[in-house]
Design an enzyme around this catalytic site. Structure first.
Site, mmCIF file in Angstrom:
data_model
loop_
_atom_site.group_PDB
_atom_site.id
_atom_site.type_symbol
_atom_site.label_atom_id
_atom_site.label_comp_id
_atom_site.label_asym_id
_atom_site.label_seq_id
_atom_site.Cartn_x
_atom_site.Cartn_y
_atom_site.Cartn_z
ATOM 1 N N ASP A 6 0.730 -1.017 -0.097
ATOM 2 C CA ASP A 6 0.090 0.533 -0.262
ATOM 3 C C ASP A 6 0.884 1.443 0.294
ATOM 4 O O ASP A 6 2.421 1.151 -0.122
ATOM 5 C CB ASP A 6 -0.793 0.140 2.020
ATOM 6 C CG ASP A 6 -2.176 0.739 1.526
ATOM 7 O OD1 ASP A 6 -1.864 1.751 -0.125
ATOM 8 O OD2 ASP A 6 -3.124 0.854 2.390
ATOM 9 N N TYR A 38 -1.195 7.924 -3.806
ATOM 10 C CA TYR A 38 -1.153 7.672 -5.305
ATOM 11 C C TYR A 38 -2.526 8.183 -5.605
ATOM 12 O O TYR A 38 -2.617 7.288 -6.572
ATOM 13 C CB TYR A 38 -2.242 5.589 -4.875
ATOM 14 C CG TYR A 38 -0.458 4.796 -4.451
ATOM 15 C CD1 TYR A 38 0.451 5.021 -4.666
ATOM 16 C CD2 TYR A 38 -1.008 3.179 -4.503
ATOM 17 C CE1 TYR A 38 1.455 4.112 -3.910
ATOM 18 C CE2 TYR A 38 -0.354 2.446 -4.055
ATOM 19 C CZ TYR A 38 0.793 3.023 -4.007
ATOM 20 O OH TYR A 38 1.893 1.834 -3.431
ATOM 21 N N CYS A 69 -4.992 -2.237 -0.983
ATOM 22 C CA CYS A 69 -5.006 -0.139 -1.108
ATOM 23 C C CYS A 69 -6.009 -0.550 -2.216
ATOM 24 O O CYS A 69 -6.498 -1.031 -3.355
ATOM 25 C CB CYS A 69 -3.996 0.265 -1.943
ATOM 26 S SG CYS A 69 -4.119 1.988 -2.080
ATOM 27 N N CYS A 178 -10.797 3.812 1.516
ATOM 28 C CA CYS A 178 -9.340 4.134 1.149
ATOM 29 C C CYS A 178 -8.935 3.374 2.795
ATOM 30 O O CYS A 178 -8.883 3.690 3.517
ATOM 31 C CB CYS A 178 -8.762 5.559 1.125
ATOM 32 S SG CYS A 178 -7.159 6.363 1.461
ATOM 33 N N THR A 179 -8.375 2.566 2.363
ATOM 34 C CA THR A 179 -7.031 2.354 3.311
ATOM 35 C C THR A 179 -5.969 2.407 4.605
ATOM 36 O O THR A 179 -5.707 2.565 5.489
ATOM 37 C CB THR A 179 -6.388 0.738 3.433
ATOM 38 O OG1 THR A 179 -5.258 1.385 2.124
ATOM 39 C CG2 THR A 179 -6.760 0.505 2.712
ATOM 40 N N HIS A 180 -6.138 4.488 3.968
ATOM 41 C CA HIS A 180 -5.615 5.197 5.031
ATOM 42 C C HIS A 180 -6.790 5.949 6.051
ATOM 43 O O HIS A 180 -6.337 5.844 7.174
ATOM 44 C CB HIS A 180 -5.016 6.562 4.852
ATOM 45 C CG HIS A 180 -3.743 6.678 3.576
ATOM 46 N ND1 HIS A 180 -3.885 5.738 3.070
ATOM 47 C CD2 HIS A 180 -3.029 6.786 4.282
ATOM 48 C CE1 HIS A 180 -2.162 5.816 2.126
ATOM 49 N NE2 HIS A 180 -1.812 6.239 3.437
HETATM 50 N N1 DGL Z 1 -4.065 4.329 0.754
HETATM 51 C C1 DGL Z 1 -4.444 3.917 -0.304
HETATM 52 C C2 DGL Z 1 -6.125 3.721 -0.684
HETATM 53 O O1 DGL Z 1 -6.510 2.493 -0.864
HETATM 54 C C3 DGL Z 1 -4.366 5.007 -1.195
HETATM 55 C C4 DGL Z 1 -4.179 6.298 -0.842
HETATM 56 C C5 DGL Z 1 -3.146 7.471 -1.427
HETATM 57 O O2 DGL Z 1 -2.109 7.069 -1.241
HETATM 58 O O3 DGL Z 1 -3.850 8.557 -2.110
HETATM 59 O O4 DGL Z 1 -7.044 4.446 -1.712
#
Ligand code: DGL
Length: 216
Positions: A6, A38, A69, A178-180
């Protein structure tokens, strides 16, 4: 051995959930700091990054790779045969949880700008009313150190202002696409309560469950 990757802080939530359930399996976790974030990159850039990360993890011994991700999962269908075959995206499974949870058929998604541009979640739930909101700004805040423990009143206000459009759209289920975002799940949950009885779907937790299933 299983691998996962990720951008930035994202996959840490997935690994945390896995470890919390007492899982001590051997994992290779690629924290892609170099290419973060990303979600504001082009589709071609995300495809290239995803391909390279899967190659790097298999070179390190991973037999299967979880694309932990949501943003990178949106390019899974465009990967070359080999990388597509040994990798597992998470978006479809996350959407399935929302389908099960919703009572009214009105689902909200907060995700990166790229994920929302692709309508990856809405396409998985064609029979439901899906409101998607691109909130890449939150990714930057979390990579900068924001989490439930550090959030101050001003951060809460800012988060509420960012996600209000989706909370006021009549949804009963909100996908943290989003996994953040699980880093601020308690804060989001408290805010969401002001707007109704809204259930949350945590994409990092779903990722951990997929990973557990891959082992068995
Ligand atoms: N954590 C990611 C997701 O699940 C990407 C966040 C990023 O880098 O923009 O989409």
């Amino acid at each position: 051995m299983l691998g996962l990757f990720d951008s930035g802080m994202g996959g840490i939530n997935t690994v945390r959930y896995l470890k919390r359930t007492g899982d001590d399996s051997d994992l290779i976790y690629l924290i892609d700091r170099q290419n973060a974030p990303y979600g504001i990159k082009t589709e071609e850039e995300i495809l290239e990054i995803t391909k390279n990360n899967i190659k790097a993890l298999t070179a390190m011994g991973a037999e299967r790779v979880l694309i932990a991700c949501c943003t990178a999962s949106t390019v899974h269908g465009r990967l070359p045969d080999k990388e597509r075959g040994l990798s597992v995206p998470i978006v479809g499974e996350v959407a399935k949880r929302a389908k099960k949870l919703t009572r009214t058929g009105r689902v909200g998604v907060i995700a990166t700008d790229h994920t929302v541009r692709t309508h990856a979640f809405a396409r998985e739930m064609p029979s439901l009313s899906v409101t998607e909101l691109g909130v890449s700004e939150l990714v930057g805040m979390i990579d900068g150190g924001l989490c439930d423990l550090t959030a101050r009143d001003t951060d809460r206000e800012r988060i509420e202002n960012i996600i209000r459009p989706v909370l006021t759209s009549g949804i009963d289920t909100l996908i943290l696409g989003c996994t953040h975002f699980p880093a601020i799940i308690r804060t989001v949950s408290e805010i969401a309560k002001k707007y109704g009885d809204i259930s949350l779907v945590d994409s990092a937790k779903v990722g951990a469950e997929i990973l557990r299933g891959l082992k068995t």
